[in-house]
Design a protein around this motif. Structure first.
Motif: not given
Length: 294
Positions: A171-181, A237-240, A246-249
């Protein structure tokens, strides 16, 4: 973009991520209504229904070509995020019977904001501020208290904890990758592409490992809610939100999921919420409010 509009956009992004966490918090109630399918099958139908709904929405809004273009332009991030979304929820559901819902929730959801914050610190070579570290600590403490409402234990705790750790790291990796994409693709485009990949990866596995069919009206309605509301709506909503937050937020904000689930379990399932559980909900809401107001 003016300097005054940037904080406003960031706060809007945090609010969108918080809304996603709140929608995800309705999932346990819906899962409780699907009593005739194993967890993997429920998870597979959840993401498959979402992919179908998002595909129809993309076609209706003329976004199908953009989805295909996004997949061709960035196939690796789309595939990795899609399979990661499918993997972390399947790992989490698999860990619950083995380690118990409380331990699985604390490990999987509590690990993510810590890992993401550590990754962002390493990437930027900047130590997180004391305020940010305190906010994470308060949110994770609230998660511990909320998860402690469920005192049940699993049948194979060690194996369950390992699965929950794998879920949290994924989940952490997906959040970081999603933040960049997310800033590079419209939310509908990114959600449709990644959810479709996840469905293609998870549904065949569910078919091979157990029953996937149900005709019970309540189960069908619950699966529809899981797919349309908690998956399609939640990830839109997440990707918006990840376009500006930030991913951490985002990892901290989505801790609204267990808080919402605990409250709904009291209101809709007749469960009790002891004092420490109520304190946990308040701590999570307080931490998220701090993030929202920054």
């Amino acid at each position: 973009m003016s300097s005054s509009s940037t904080p406003a956009r960031t706060r809007a992004g945090v609010l969108q991520v918080c809304s996603a966490g709140a929608l995800w918090g309705t999932a346990p109630v819906a899962f409780a209504a699907v009593g005739d399918l194993p967890p993997l099958a429920v998870s597979a139908w959840r993401i498959t229904v979402a992919a179908a709904v998002l595909g129809v929405l993309a076609a209706a809004t003329g976004a199908t070509a953009a989805v295909l273009t996004a997949v061709r332009a960035a196939p690796v991030p789309v595939v990795v995020i899609g399979l990661g979304v499918a993997a972390y929820q399947a790992l989490w559901f698999a860990s619950i019977p083995l380690a118990g819902a409380a331990v699985s929730t604390v490990v999987a959801l509590g690990l993510a904001p810590v890992v993401v914050t550590a990754w962002e610190a390493l990437r930027t070579r900047r130590t997180p501020s004391p305020g940010r570290l305190a906010t994470i600590a308060v949110a994770v403490a609230g998660l511990l208290l909320v998860a402690g409402v469920d005192a049940g234990t699993g049948t194979a705790p060690a194996a369950g904890v390992l699965l929950a750790v794998a879920s949290g790291l994924t989940y952490a990796a997906v959040t970081v990758l999603g933040r960049h994409a997310a800033p590079r693709m419209a939310p509908l485009v990114l959600t449709t592409a990644t959810t479709t990949v996840g469905a293609l990866g998870l549904l065949p596995l569910a078919v091979l490992t157990g029953p996937v069919a149900t005709t019970a009206p309540v189960s069908l309605l619950a699966l529809g809610h899981l797919g349309v509301v908690t998956m399609a709506g939640g990830y839109l909503l997440l990707y918006a939100g990840l376009r500006t937050a930030s991913a951490g937020t985002a990892a901290v904000a989505t801790l609204l999921e267990p808080a919402t689930a605990a409250v709904l379990a009291v209101l809709l399932l007749g469960e009790s919420l002891p004092a420490h559980g109520m304190v946990g909900v308040v701590l999570i809401l307080g931490a998220v409010t701090v993030l929202r107001n920054r």
